[in-house]
Structures are given as C-alpha cells and as structure tokens.
Design a protein around this motif. Structure first.
Motif, PDB file in Angstrom:
ATOM      1  N   VAL A  60       0.876  -1.180   0.000  1.00  0.00           N
ATOM      2  CA  VAL A  60       0.000   0.000   0.000  1.00  0.00           C
ATOM      3  C   VAL A  60       0.908   1.223   0.000  1.00  0.00           C
ATOM      4  O   VAL A  60       1.775   1.361   0.864  1.00  0.00           O
ATOM      5  CB  VAL A  60      -0.939   0.019   1.211  1.00  0.00           C
ATOM      6  CG1 VAL A  60      -1.778   1.304   1.210  1.00  0.00           C
ATOM      7  CG2 VAL A  60      -1.858  -1.199   1.200  1.00  0.00           C
ATOM      8  N   LEU A  76      -8.694  -2.498   4.303  1.00  0.00           N
ATOM      9  CA  LEU A  76      -8.406  -1.081   4.515  1.00  0.00           C
ATOM     10  C   LEU A  76      -9.559  -0.406   5.249  1.00  0.00           C
ATOM     11  O   LEU A  76      -9.836   0.773   5.053  1.00  0.00           O
ATOM     12  CB  LEU A  76      -8.162  -0.392   3.164  1.00  0.00           C
ATOM     13  CG  LEU A  76      -7.032  -0.980   2.312  1.00  0.00           C
ATOM     14  CD1 LEU A  76      -6.965  -0.299   0.963  1.00  0.00           C
ATOM     15  CD2 LEU A  76      -5.694  -0.850   3.034  1.00  0.00           C
ATOM     16  N   VAL A  89      -2.678   0.486  -4.297  1.00  0.00           N
ATOM     17  CA  VAL A  89      -2.642  -0.830  -3.652  1.00  0.00           C
ATOM     18  C   VAL A  89      -2.197  -1.848  -4.690  1.00  0.00           C
ATOM     19  O   VAL A  89      -2.752  -1.895  -5.789  1.00  0.00           O
ATOM     20  CB  VAL A  89      -4.036  -1.204  -3.097  1.00  0.00           C
ATOM     21  CG1 VAL A  89      -3.972  -2.520  -2.336  1.00  0.00           C
ATOM     22  CG2 VAL A  89      -4.563  -0.098  -2.198  1.00  0.00           C
TER      23      VAL A  89
END
Length: 779
Positions: A675, A705, A693
């Motif tokens: 990320v 997330l 991502v």
C-alpha cells in the motif's frame, strides 16, 4: 485468415501507421475467415468525422480498436489523461497521451448508433449490436500493469491489451450471434465497397496518372486543425510529390462581406514573407466555388499543445519567444502586422524550429482597402486593449500579444483569463495581470519587467518596436541575468520621458517610491471603507457581468428572476429526473451541498439523453439562467438551459479545492501486499488520501483497509463516509501483479501540527495475519 476489406490509410495514419499495419497483419493472420477487418474507416455521423483505427466484425460481436504505439510504463484510468512514463537522457519523463479509453468508448457508441440508424432506415430491422471497445498497445515491452483498472484488464467497458493478446481475446469473446450475411451487411453499412480505397497512398506513377486524368494537382486528406478563418488539412502535391498543408475557407464564411478577399489577402501577404520562422505559402486557388491556400506542412505541434505536453523552462520560453520575435521583426519590416498572435498560431516542430502561421487577419500597415481593416479582429484572450476598443492597430499591438505569449510560457497561465468573454475583455482593458513572479518564483525581476512592459495598456509605454522587444529578450538570454535585480539605470531608456528625472539617482528613486507608497496606502484605506459598504451590491454587479460559478451561486437563490439570461458554469450532484421526453431531459442538481445554507437545487434542461453523462454522481453544467420552475415543495427554483452537461469523476477539485498538497510517496509492504500513500490533499472541509494498492505476491490476496483514521497527538480524525457519493471498499481482492487506486476522505487534519500518522485497516481482527498499514507523514 481474417478478411481485410480495407487497408490501413497511409495518409490519415501517418504517425501511427507502423503500429496500425502491425495490428492489421496480426488480425489477418490469426482470425478465422468468418471475421472481416476494416482498417482506418472514416465515419461521418451527426455532422462530425470519426477516424477509427480498426473495426473487426465477426460472428460473436463488433470490435472497435484504438491502436497505441507507445513504449515504457503507461499510467492512467477512466478519471483522467493517460501518461507514458519513459526514460530520456538518463532521466524519467512523463508524456501525456490523452485518454484512449474515453476515445474508443465514444467510437464504439458512434459505430453502434450509426449501424442502428442505417439498418433501421434501409431494412426496417432492429438488432441489438454487441460492441466491444479495445485499446491495444503494439509494443510487447510496454508495461500496462500499473494502470488504474476498474477490474482486471478493464477501464470501464474498455479492454486494454497487448498486441499478443488481441486475436485470442476477439475469438473467445461471447455475446453476438451474427451470420455471414449479417457480417457483410454491417461492413457495407459502415464502409461501402466503393469507398474502401479512398485513402490508400498512391505510388508516384499512380499520382501522375491520376493528375493527368483528373486535372487535379492537390489531394486533401484528414483535418489537422481549424482557426477563425479556415480549416487546415493534410494534403499532397502530385506535381512536386511532397506533403503539404491545405487551408480551406469555411463555406459558412463565404457569405460574409469581404471573407473571400480576406482569405486571398492572407495568401498574398504570407506568400511575400520568406523567413525561416514563418510558415511558407506556396499557392492559392479556387475549385468548384471553394477557396484554398497551399502551405508548408509543419511536423510538430502548436505552442498550446507544446506547453501542455512539456515542462517549459524559462530558458526554453526565451528561446521560443526570440524565434517568434525574429519572424515578426521581419514581418513588420515588410509592413505586415499579424494581429492574431496566440498559442494555436505558433507551431513548434519536432526539431525545435518555431514558426508563425495564420496571417488571416494580418494588416498591411497604412492600408485601407478593406472595410474591416481597422476593426477589433483577433482572439480576445491575447488581443491588445487598442484592438478591443477599436483604436488604431500598430506593430505595438503585436508586442502586447507576444507579451501575453511570454507570460503564458513562463507561468503556464494567460495573464488575462476568465470564464466569459466579458470578463476577459474587462481585464485586458482595465486590470493589471497577476505579477509573474507570484506564479513562478524562478522568474527574475529583469524578466518580469520585460513582460510587464510589453503588457502596458498604453501602446506608448510598451517597447518602441518588435526589434526593441527582441533586443531586451536577447539581452536576458545572453547575459544569463535570470536571477538578478535590474538597476534603475538599466531600464531607464524604456521609462516614459516625463518620469525619468524622478528615477535617475538612488536617492530620487527612494524618495519617489516613498511618496507613491504613502499615496497608495492612503487610497487603499479609503477604498476599503467604500468597498465594505458596497460589498453586496458590487457582488451583484460582478455576477451580472460575468455569470455564476460555484463560488457565487448562493446569490442566485435570493432572487432568481433578477438574473435571467446570465451564463452559468457550475458543478452539482445529480439529484433526480424531473421529466423525460423524446427531445429533452430535465434533471435537478444539488449545488453548494456543504454551504452555510444547506442544499440548494437547480433544474437543468438538456437536449440529450441523461445516459450521455455516464456513470457519475456529479455533473458539470454550462449554459444560462432562462426561467424559474416550481419544485414539488412549491418553491421557486432556477431553470438552466444547458449548452453542455458532462459527468465529472473528481468533483472535489472544484467543490473543495486543495489548500495544500503533500506527496509522501511512502510504501508499506506486508508479505508482498503493498500500500503506497501517493498524495495527501488538505482542503477546508476534508483531508484526501490518494492510495495505490498492489499485489506483488504469486497468488490472489485480500487487502483490508477498513475504518481508516489519522492521529495528531491525542486527537483522532475519522473517515467521512459517502463523500461525493463515492462507494468506499473496505476490502480489495487483487490478483498477482494487479494494482488498484482509491481515494479515502478523512475529517480535516490540523495543518498547524505539521505531522500526522495515517492508519489504514484498523480492524485487523477481521483478516488474520494482516496488521494495519501505518504511515507517519510530516510537512
């Protein structure tokens, strides 16, 4: 083998031709004989021309293909322009390549509409056409893995492929069910048999044969651009066997007084200007009631395109302006004033050569042969004050316009811009531009002085001639004085004579500045008192002059009928459909959704289907206030007649512009699950996190997330759910090497704290083995 019914055009595809040839060969070699291939079809639909790279028609559907010949890494998605990232001279460079997904998606809609309407007209049949838009990259070493896909391999409905995947994708696609008769009929409707060799490049022998039999020396091909006084096409001169540019007078202009005379005058004036920095004019002629000028073709781009596609340094800007100055010094010596200098009339060739074109409203100094000779012709954004107000035009008018170009090159902005013509004209005649150094701190005081002197309202206060302007720009380049302050004596010769005694010594200069400063300060105090007492009325006056945007839309709801006919250029959230009929769609939008007075609705009348806005929650409307209408709650609501309505994917850029932007570019890697925090935008009502991502593992994986937060000391800032109606995805499932981008909206952080911790995936109990992604950022 696939049946190639039309070859690749050698003229219309002059830049992308090698890639299109490669795609054509791959399709022909790998598709079965059930498929027909139309390369470079040119479709005319609803008054517009569409040049498509390839259309493949087969038993399982119709495939509309856009070919891209780029190399390197390609970045982009449905929300904005695509970028080609490549290495140049050891440094990484980015080049914008437009938005091919939007382009080929539009082509697919055109093919579907054209086929449907023609089939219904000729046979009365209606068929559900299965259209599949494709963007294909022809170089196998092009990296398309880092694109912002909506789902694997797709941007919206558009499939993005490498060339090695193209034929297999077409044959495996399921959806259509067409027989050979259908396929032949569709191909005939798109490109009739007698039109399939119209744009094929002839051999020299064929050229001579064609010229002898037809009597035509010039052939016109695709449109290259258009301006105020003509449309420019790529062409070919059979006699000299060379490519040319052919400019045609628009048919609509031929009924205007003196239009043809002005058109030929351009040819006569420009053909007499022989200079390396002026586009050469070779010939002009009339054919069947239409009028043409034959010109040198420049392999490059307009200055507007050049600025958009390149980072222009101050040195680059000075080099370009010097080349234009040379052309205009020569033109002025030959008593020719251009009068329409603007970015689209300056061409930058691929070898760096700069050329001036379009002398369509050029004036021969002291001539009075045409009744329109002394009118304010030109392009408003770069016109001089005297052109706008109808005063005599001299070579100093070109100095002003070139000052506009220099300002544009070193700041990236026009000195006098606005939403509406009235606003632009008012600024040129009455207001001073923003100081260039406030926009670009790399600009030296010397350079700023030169720019502002060229932009003086009074022609007598500008440089005395284009040659004097060229000398000032050349001195800056030659001396390298791009970061030094000028002394008062250096530019004293450019100051009007009546003021020179006040500036000759440092002591006199200091005294003059002190006195002037006191006068200005006293005037500002008095003016502020006056402005405070008249603020509301002034706002109303300015609104009536320039129209409505999101910044002043609140004023409209106080008394809608007061502003009938005013232009609007606003962004709002789609609310509901009010009425639909065969010719019109009426829908309401919510504007100022986070303002002091809460939601306000405007009804929009648009002469196109709502589907043209795409799958979006926000829409940008350009039009004018024409009436009021009653809502179900019986309240009076403004009615806007829209000239244009388009969906937008990043409404926050207008509704909540960033006050400060940070680029952390920090990455957290958890066993190949990456990320990256690319960008943070601080706005008044929110903080936006832009994330990438990526799954660098060897198997499909899930990213959690959920419940993103930020912390500053003991304070915690939570997520703003449903911002701009963007659906948040707490989990993402990505395949190996797949990548996704998303935007997260948080409560507004305290910028004065200068640091924060951003935490993504706080509820890590949901997914075993994953820890929160934490980013510590400073600014």
């Amino acid at each position: 083998m696939g049946q190639v019914l039309k070859q690749v055009s050698k003229i219309s595809g002059v830049y992308g031709q090698p890639g299109e040839e490669k795609v054509s060969q791959i399709l022909a070699a790998n598709l079965s004989d059930q498929y027909v291939i139309l390369n470079s079809p040119r479709l005319y639909y609803h008054g517009a021309t569409f040049d498509i790279d390839h259309v493949v028609i087969g038993p399982n559907g119709i495939f509309v293909i856009e070919t891209k010949n780029m190399q390197g890494t390609i970045l982009g998605g449905i929300m904005g322009n695509w970028v080609q990232e490549r290495k140049r001279s050891g440094k990484r460079g980015k080049v914008k390549i437009g938005n091919p997904a939007n382009q080929v998606s539009q082509y697919g809609k055109v093919v579907k509409s054209l086929l449907g309407s023609r089939l219904a007209y000729e046979t009365g049949k209606k068929i559900n056409f299965k259209i599949y838009p494709i963007v294909v990259f022809v170089n196998d070493d092009t990296d398309i893995t880092r694109m912002d896909y909506d789902k694997p391999g797709y941007i919206g409905r558009v499939k993005v492929l490498r060339i090695s995947e193209l034929a297999d994708y077409i044959m495996r696609r399921e959806g259509g069910d067409y027989n050979s008769e259908d396929i032949g009929q569709f191909a005939e409707l798109l490109v009739p048999v007698d039109q399939r060799d119209q744009t094929v490049y002839f051999s020299p022998d064929k050229f001579l044969e064609f010229a002898k039999t037809s009597g035509d020396r010039y052939e016109t091909f695709e449109e290259l651009g258009r301006g105020n006084f003509g449309v420019v096409y790529r062409g070919f001169d059979y006699k000299l066997e060379q490519e040319i540019a052919i400019k045609k007078l628009p048919l609509a202009s031929q009924g205007e007084p003196n239009a043809v005379n002005r058109f030929y005058r351009e040819a006569q004036i420009a053909s007499g200007l022989q200079h390396d920095n002026i586009v050469a004019v070779y010939d002009y002629y009339e054919d069947s009631g239409e009028y043409f000028i034959v010109m040198e073709i420049v392999d490059g781009q307009t200055l507007e395109e050049y600025v958009r596609n390149n980072e222009v340094s101050v040195n680059d800007a000075l080099r370009i302006i010097q080349e234009v100055c040379k052309a205009l010094v020569y033109a002025h010596e030959n008593l020719v004033i251009h009068r329409d200098l603007k970015p689209s009339n300056i061409l930058v060739a691929h070898d760096g050569t700069v050329k001036v074109t379009d002398f369509g409203i050029a004036k021969l100094a002291h001539s009075t042969d045409l009744t329109l000779e002394d009118t304010g012709a030109g392009t408003p954004v770069s016109m001089s004050p005297e052109q706008i107000t109808g005063r005599p035009v001299t070579e100093k008018s070109d100095v002003f316009s070139l000052g506009v170009m220099l300002y544009y090159l070193v700041t990236g902005k026009m000195p006098f811009d606005g939403e509406h013509l009235g606003e632009i004209v008012h600024k040129i005649v009455h207001l001073e531009p923003v100081l260039p150094r406030k926009i670009n701190n790399q600009i030296s005081p010397d350079l700023e002085f030169v720019i502002l002197k060229a932009l003086e309202k009074n022609p007598e206060d500008r440089f005395g001639s284009m040659a004097e302007f060229l000398l000032a720009v050349r001195e800056l380049s030659d001396s390298g004085r791009l970061s030094q302050s000028p002394g008062p004596q250096k530019w004293l010769k450019y100051i009007p004579g009546v003021f020179r005694p006040l500036l000759k010594t440092q002591q006199k200069l200091f005294s003059t500045i002190t006195v002037v400063s006191l006068i200005i300060f006293t005037g500002i105090l008095g003016f502020q008192v006056y402005m405070d007492s008249n603020q509301l009325s002034q706002q109303a006056v300015l609104t009536k002059q320039y129209g409505f945007t999101n910044e002043n839309i609140k004023l409209l709801f106080d008394n809608p009928k007061l502003y009938m006919g005013l232009p609007v250029n606003i962004v709002g959230r789609l609310d509901k459909i009010v009425e639909i009929n065969d010719n019109n769609t009426q829908f309401s939008i919510v504007v100022n959704p986070n303002g002091e007075t809460g939601n306000q609705n405007i009804v929009v009348s648009y002469n196109k289907p709502l589907s043209t806005l795409g799958l979006t929650s926000y829409v940008k409307v350009t039009g004018s206030i024409q009436n009021t209408t009653k809502t179900p709650e019986n309240a009076q609501t403004p009615l806007v007649i829209a000239d244009k309505a388009e969906g937008i994917e990043d409404p926050w850029s207008i509704l909540a512009p960033s006050q400060y932007t940070l680029y952390p570019n920090k990455t957290v890697n958890q066993n190949g699950k990456l990320v990256r925090l690319d960008k943070v935008e601080f706005a008044e009502q929110e903080t936006r996190l832009f994330l990438t991502v990526k799954n660098e593992g060897t198997s499909g994986d899930v990213f959690l997330l959920a419940n993103p937060i930020a912390k500053q000391g003991s304070r915690q800032f939570g997520e703003l759910n449903g911002s701009y109606r963007i659906r948040q995805q707490p989990t993402l499932q990505l395949q190996p090497l797949q990548e996704a981008r998303k935007v997260v909206f948080l409560e507004p952080l305290d910028r004065n704290r200068k640091n924060a911790s951003v935490i993504l995936g706080s509820d890590n109990d949901i997914l075993m083995g994953q820890q929160p992604y934490t980013f510590d950022i400073k600014w």
